[in-house]
Design a protein around this motif. Structure first.
Motif, PDB file in Angstrom:
ATOM      1  N   UNK A 114       0.834  -1.200   0.000  1.00  0.00           N
ATOM      2  CA  UNK A 114       0.000   0.000   0.000  1.00  0.00           C
ATOM      3  C   UNK A 114       0.869   1.250   0.000  1.00  0.00           C
ATOM      4  N   UNK A 115       0.471   2.212  -0.832  1.00  0.00           N
ATOM      5  CA  UNK A 115       1.252   3.441  -0.993  1.00  0.00           C
ATOM      6  C   UNK A 115       0.347   4.663  -0.980  1.00  0.00           C
ATOM      7  N   UNK A 116       0.848   5.728  -0.380  1.00  0.00           N
ATOM      8  CA  UNK A 116       0.174   7.009  -0.466  1.00  0.00           C
ATOM      9  C   UNK A 116       0.538   7.700  -1.766  1.00  0.00           C
ATOM     10  N   UNK A 117      -0.042   8.860  -1.998  1.00  0.00           N
ATOM     11  CA  UNK A 117       0.126   9.550  -3.272  1.00  0.00           C
ATOM     12  C   UNK A 117       1.402  10.387  -3.319  1.00  0.00           C
ATOM     13  N   UNK A 118       2.041  10.625  -2.208  1.00  0.00           N
ATOM     14  CA  UNK A 118       3.274  11.399  -2.190  1.00  0.00           C
ATOM     15  C   UNK A 118       3.049  12.861  -1.861  1.00  0.00           C
ATOM     16  N   UNK A 119       4.034  13.447  -1.210  1.00  0.00           N
ATOM     17  CA  UNK A 119       4.007  14.873  -0.891  1.00  0.00           C
ATOM     18  C   UNK A 119       5.392  15.440  -1.182  1.00  0.00           C
ATOM     19  N   UNK A 120       5.443  16.591  -1.849  1.00  0.00           N
ATOM     20  CA  UNK A 120       6.702  17.142  -2.326  1.00  0.00           C
ATOM     21  C   UNK A 120       7.384  17.985  -1.255  1.00  0.00           C
TER      22      UNK A 120
END
Length: 125
Positions: A114-120
């Motif tokens: 499971x993975x989140x969408x990412x944050x820059x």
């Protein structure tokens, strides 16, 4: 399981940021949680991991002593406190989770389902 990462932004070298990863589902406390990052033009790399038991924490050498991973099971949230940020920390940061991962694979992105969408996170000098 759905993961939602947040907390990224643009900061100066030496500043701090805290990333959060909100998880859905009732079994958050039973999951291995981790942070990975991916810089432009580079492969995704391990940052930190926290097993279900919280008996140990795992860090990449590049962030050891500056980053701290933690979790709040009551809030179903994973955190990454990032201090003394450097320009080379610039990347998209992803949270990841899985039910069970053997210790030898905890730094391997392929071990996580499971993975989140990412944050820059952008760190300027």
């Amino acid at each position: 399981v759905q993961l939602q990462a947040s907390g990224g932004g643009s900061v100066q070298a030496g500043d701090s940021l805290r990333l959060s990863c909100a998880a859905s589902g009732p079994t958050f406390s039973d999951r291995v949680m981790a942070w990975f990052r991916q810089a432009p033009g580079k492969e995704r790399e391990f940052v930190a991991a926290l097993p279900r038991s919280r008996s140990a924490t795992y860090y990449a050498d590049s962030v050891k002593g500056r980053f701290t991973i933690s979790r709040d099971n009551a809030k179903n949230t994973l955190y990454l406190q990032m201090n003394s940020l450097k320009p080379e920390d610039t990347a998209v940061y992803y949270c990841a989770a899985d039910r069970s991962i053997i210790t030898s694979s905890i730094r391997n992105a392929n071990a996580y389902t499971y993975w989140g969408q990412g944050t820059l996170v952008t760190v300027s000098s």
